[in-house]
Each structure stands twice: as structure tokens, then as C-alpha cells.
Design a protein around this motif. Structure first.
Motif, short mmCIF file in Angstrom:
data_model
loop_
_atom_site.label_atom_id
_atom_site.label_comp_id
_atom_site.label_asym_id
_atom_site.label_seq_id
_atom_site.Cartn_x
_atom_site.Cartn_y
_atom_site.Cartn_z
N UNK B 44 39.10 32.38 33.74
CA UNK B 44 38.05 32.17 34.74
C UNK B 44 37.77 33.45 35.51
N UNK B 45 38.86 34.16 35.89
CA UNK B 45 38.72 35.39 36.66
C UNK B 45 37.97 36.45 35.85
N UNK B 46 38.32 36.58 34.58
CA UNK B 46 37.72 37.58 33.71
C UNK B 46 36.20 37.35 33.58
N UNK B 47 35.82 36.13 33.22
CA UNK B 47 34.39 35.88 32.98
C UNK B 47 33.58 35.80 34.28
N UNK B 48 34.20 35.27 35.35
CA UNK B 48 33.47 35.24 36.62
C UNK B 48 33.22 36.67 37.10
N UNK B 49 34.25 37.53 37.01
CA UNK B 49 34.09 38.92 37.44
C UNK B 49 33.01 39.62 36.62
N UNK B 50 33.02 39.34 35.30
CA UNK B 50 32.02 39.94 34.42
C UNK B 50 30.61 39.58 34.89
N UNK B 51 30.35 38.28 35.06
CA UNK B 51 29.00 37.83 35.41
C UNK B 51 28.62 38.31 36.82
N UNK B 52 29.58 38.19 37.76
CA UNK B 52 29.27 38.59 39.13
C UNK B 52 28.96 40.09 39.20
N UNK B 53 29.74 40.88 38.45
CA UNK B 53 29.51 42.32 38.45
C UNK B 53 28.16 42.67 37.82
N UNK B 113 35.28 40.53 47.04
CA UNK B 113 35.79 41.82 47.52
C UNK B 113 35.65 42.93 46.49
N UNK B 114 35.61 42.59 45.21
CA UNK B 114 35.63 43.65 44.21
C UNK B 114 34.45 43.61 43.24
N UNK B 115 34.37 42.53 42.45
CA UNK B 115 33.40 42.51 41.35
C UNK B 115 31.96 42.64 41.84
N UNK B 116 31.67 42.13 43.04
CA UNK B 116 30.29 42.18 43.52
C UNK B 116 29.87 43.57 44.00
N UNK B 117 30.84 44.52 44.05
CA UNK B 117 30.51 45.86 44.53
C UNK B 117 30.77 46.93 43.48
N UNK B 118 31.48 46.56 42.41
CA UNK B 118 31.98 47.56 41.46
C UNK B 118 31.32 47.43 40.10
N UNK B 119 31.38 48.54 39.31
CA UNK B 119 30.85 48.48 37.95
C UNK B 119 31.65 47.52 37.07
N UNK B 120 31.04 47.10 35.96
CA UNK B 120 31.61 46.05 35.11
C UNK B 120 33.03 46.37 34.63
#
Lengths: 182, 192
Positions: B44-53, B113-120
């Protein structure tokens, strides 16, 4: 105004894509999940009544009952689901009985969340084993001490409520079955 | 590399940030449960971070939390359906705690805190690090509880039959005790 449109657009697209993904995935796994439920029931019946080669399902008071047939296609008894409130949550059992519903010939706990080490012992053979050749006439009686009659069951030390729940659930359910199966 | 290793130790989600305590305490009664919960969180963390990023420049700030929640909920439900279909026993053991990952602070926290501000790529490394960190944390915690409370680890008997299992270890109190000792141990190691 432009900002509002963007908010609505983004939320709509995200929700639509999510539901599309989920409905697709749900569609391809639906049959398998249903089969898992059927397998679990059949496994429980097979363990309690290895001689049963097929069963016919019907329903009494909303819970399943299975008419069991042996290799000669004789109806030799019933397996039924019994469930009710235990100490920590719902206890769900599969129970085997004879044609006259006068005797229990096996019990397996399908679902329970009783306390580990205490109430959870309802799943162990030391307790469960008492439900083989157990008379239900006039009804099952729970005792804390040594048992002497065919319709008596000994409670688990330290888990009286769980033991009592099992016996109460079974007595209630057997009453329902007797009234509905003739 | 820093993005990946951070979650494994220095900013460990369980023992350092004390995030995601609900699954940590509730499902760690056996090592299998701990591992499967960990695997679900990594996915969940992997794919959510991917999409959010990927979406970070598109999502308006006012509705970002709502958008993250929908994305996370979609992946959690996916895992829930997958477990129900292919590993029904594990699904039964995890019960309501699997769908509850939707509101898990580790996932929402990393997205915000992270994925929404950082590159993929950085976001994915961060997600894997945090996910694996969470998983080894749960595995350690659940192994200790299963060993002392049931003599076994992953179902294999380790302690002899003569050992009388400490039932408290697989009850909720055992989760708090073990977590307390592990956090203290982590702090001790860090102080050196």
C-alpha cells in the motif's frame, strides 16, 4: 471559480479511477472468495463426518443445515451451523447430529475470538472431544465437576463463560432444529 | 540511499516515530500475522507513494488529504480482496485490522510529509524503507510474543514442551510490554 472546478475535477477523476480499479479486481476474485467459503464448510463437514460423500443444504432460522448422505446414498444425519455470543465475541460452530437429533457426534469451532489460553480451549480436543456421543435429551448440561451422565459436559477451568456459551448456543439451536425438521 | 535506510533504523516507524500503533499492538500475536500485515503495508505504501508523488503538481492543496485517503483506501481494499481470495486464513486472523490500514499514520504520514513533495524515485525508496522497517519491527515483536506465549515462531516449536507458555504475551498486555522493552532497547543502542 477556476480553483473550484479544478478541485471537483481532481476528486472526481481520482474516485472514478479508484472505483474502476476495485470493481475490476473484485470481479476477477469474486468467484474465488465465494469458493473459499464453500471449501471451508465442506472441510469442516469432512473432518466431522468422513463417511459423508454429499450433502444437501437448507436453512433453519437463517442458519445453514446440511443433510448428509453416505456412499450408499443413505441420509445418516445432519451437520448444522450454530452461532451465538461467547465471552469475547461470536462463536460459530459446525455440529454433527443423528437423524433423530438426539445425539451430537462431533463439534468444530469455525470462528471464535475467545481469550487465548482460556476460552480458546473450546477449540481443543480436551473440550471438543466431549461432544462425541453426547446426548441432547432433554438437553446438554454443563458441570464444573466430574460428569456422570450421557448429556453432561465438563466446563473448562477458568473459562466458565465460554463453556457455558457453547452449551447454551447448542441447546438453543437444537431446540430450533427439532421444531423445524420433521 | 539515505531515503531508503532512514526507515529501516534512524527514523524507524514503529520504534522511533511510534506511528501505526494500532496494527502493531493488535495483530502481533503470531509471526505470520506480523509478516502479512507488514507485506500489506509495504504494498500500500509503495503504490500510494507512487501515485501521490506523480500527482503532486495536480492536486489542489485544499483537498490533498481527501485525495490521499481515496488513493490509500483503494490500494488497501485491493490487498483486502487479494488476501480474502488467496490466503483466507491470514485474512481471517487479521480481521478488521487490514482495512484499518487506510487510516494508518505511517502511510498517510509518508504521503503528506514526503511523497507529495518529492520526486517519484526518492518517494519509492522512502516508501520501501519505511515499509520494510515496519515489517521487521512487526516480525520481531510478533516473534517474541509467539515464542513466549505459544512456544513457537511461525508455527515451528522452538521452546521445549516443559516450558509453560506465558499466556499474557499473546494477550493485549503482552503487546504493550514487548513494545516497551523494544523501544527502550532501541534507545539504549542509540545512546552509545
Amino acid at each position: 471559480m477556476k480553483e473550484t472546478v479544478k478541485i471537483i475535477a481532481v476528486l472526481t477523476v481520482v474516485c472514478l479511477l479508484s472505483s474502476a480499479l476495485l470493481s475490476y479486481f473484485s470481479g476477477i476474485t469474486f468467484a474465488r472468495i465465494e469458493q473459499n467459503g464453500i471449501d471451508a464448510i465442506n472441510d469442516a463437514i469432512r473432518v466431522l463426518a468422513p463417511q459423508a460423500v454429499r450433502n444437501e443444504e437448507f436453512s433453519v432460522s437463517g442458519l445453514a443445515v446440511y443433510r448428509l448422505f453416505d456412499a450408499g446414498d443413505n441420509n445418516f444425519g445432519y451437520a448444522f451451523i450454530a452461532q451465538g455470543q461467547g465471552y469475547a465475541g461470536t462463536i460459530k460452530m459446525m455440529v454433527l447430529t443423528d437423524m433423530a437429533i438426539s445425539e451430537i457426534n462431533g463439534m468444530a469451532v469455525l470462528e471464535s475470538v475467545e481469550t487465548p489460553g482460556l476460552g480458546a480451549k473450546i477449540k481443543e480436543n480436551s473440550f471438543r472431544g466431549q461432544f462425541v456421543g453426547l446426548s441432547v435429551i432433554p438437553q446438554i448440561i454443563l458441570l464444573k465437576d466430574k460428569i456422570s451422565n450421557k448429556n453432561e459436559v465438563q466446563a473448562i477451568t477458568g473459562a466458565t463463560i465460554s463453556s457455558r456459551s457453547v452449551v447454551r448456543i447448542l441447546n438453543d439451536r437444537i431446540e430450533e432444529l427439532k421444531e423445524n425438521i420433521k | 540511499m539515505k531515503e531508503f535506510t532512514r526507515g529501516l533504523w534512524y527514523e524507524h516507524p514503529t520504534f522511533r516515530q511510534l506511528l501505526g500503533m494500532c496494527p502493531t499492538l493488535a495483530v502481533t500475536t503470531s509471526a505470520v500475522n506480523g509478516l502479512s500485515m507488514g507485506a500489506a503495508v509495504i504494498f500500500v505504501l509503495f503504490f500510494s507513494s507512487l501515485i501521490v508523488s506523480l500527482m503532486k503538481n495536480v492536486v489542489p492543496a485544499q483537498v490533498r488529504i481527501a485525495v490521499y485517503t481515496v488513493i490509500i483506501a483503494a490500494f488497501v481494499t485491493l490487498v483486502d480482496i487479494f488476501f480474502k481470495a488467496y490466503i483466507p486464513d491470514v485474512s481471517k486472523n487479521l480481521g478488521p485490522y487490514l482495512p484499518l490500514i487506510i487510516v494508518n499514520c505511517i502511510i498517510l504520514g509518508r504521503c503528506e510529509a514526503f511523497a507529495s513533495k518529492m520526486p517519484v524515485i526518492k518517494s519509492l525508496k522512502d516508501a520501501l524503507g519505511m515499509g520494510l522497517g515496519f515489517t521487521w519491527g512487526l516480525f520481531l515483536l510478533s516473534s517474541i510474543r509467539e515464542l513466549l506465549g505459544n512456544r513457537t515462531i511461525l508455527g515451528y516449536q522452538i521452546l521445549p514442551a516443559g516450558y509453560d507458555p506465558l499466556i499474557i504475551m499473546i494477550l493485549p498486555a503482552g503487546a504493550f510490554l514487548t513494545l516497551g522493552f523494544l523501544v527502550a532497547l532501541m534507545n539504549r543502542i542509540e545512546q552509545r
